[in-house]
Design a protein around this motif. Structure first.
Motif: not given
Length: 248
Positions: A28-29, A131-134, A138-141
């Motif tokens: 889950i992103v 999101h940053n993981y992939f 810089n999200c979720p900001r």
């Protein structure tokens, strides 16, 4: 529990902004919309997708302080994570940050939604990622800035429901239907499994009749849910669950 509704993008639109229907649903992103305009809530972002997003992007869910709206069934590979693996294995959840909304409540609603997805899709809590993981974006900001610390967000997910991390299942299964007397009947049922359920299916001849064999499902609970879909849609009177390694 957050209020949930669907506002699904049409198939004709979906095929333009996804990689198709084979999402492995492993992650889950978590994203934020970065759209602070008044009125940029979940419904607005759902309408953006359904009306034809001008960006080459797509996501499954948008959540605000009032509701969660689903744009795509989870089997679609949405263009949200920024990498092939993230898109092909991730369910994309966007948290709205509109300035006329309650951001903290939106985060709470996102945690509640994700708790439900974990149960529905048998996803481990350690596979809830930013999101940053992939992509390194810089999200979720706001979460990354500490407005709601990530560790606290994960605890919110865990406490939203009585969640148990699912056991890791590796056993793979297929479904075989009973036989259809005509190829037309088999094709009709297979079409629903392909286009509605997003499954890989094959039609095999069995003497003068025909049967459907699915692609593989990981875990007995997952394949049982798939059997229930077949029964609920009355696509086959008889089904068999087979070990994928068996010679079928």
């Amino acid at each position: 529990m957050v209020t949930i509704r669907q506002k699904l993008v049409s198939v004709s639109q979906a095929i333009k902004i996804t990689n198709g229907k084979n999402n492995a649903k492993k992650y889950i992103v978590v994203h934020e919309t970065d759209n602070t305009n008044n009125g940029a809530d979940a419904d607005a972002h759902a309408r953006l997708q359904i009306d034809g997003n001008s960006r080459q992007a797509s996501w499954h869910w948008q959540v605000d302080d009032k509701e969660a709206v689903q744009s795509f069934e989870h089997f679609w590979e949405c263009w949200g994570a920024g990498t092939y693996v993230g898109n092909s294995q991730g369910i994309q959840v966007e948290i709205c940050v509109n300035s006329d909304g309650d951001y903290i409540k939106a985060v709470e609603n996102a945690a509640s939604l994700i708790a439900k997805i974990i149960k529905d899709e048998n996803i481990a809590t350690q596979n809830i990622v930013q999101h940053n993981y992939f992509s390194g974006k810089n999200c979720p900001r706001n979460i990354r800035a500490g407005k709601v610390p990530w560790s606290y967000f994960i605890e919110m997910v865990k406490s939203a429901e009585d969640i148990q991390n699912p056991p890791v299942e590796t056993q793979k299964y297929r479904i075989l239907t009973g036989t259809y007397s005509t190829l037309k009947a088999a094709k009709s049922a297979a079409h629903v499994m392909k286009t509605t359920f997003g499954w890989l299916v094959y039609i095999e001849q069995d003497g003068a009749n025909y049967r459907i064999k699915t692609g593989t499902f990981t875990g007995i609970n997952t394949v049982k849910k798939a059997v229930n879909k077949i029964k609920n849609d009355k696509l086959a009177q008889v089904t068999y669950i087979k070990d994928a390694e068996e010679d079928v």
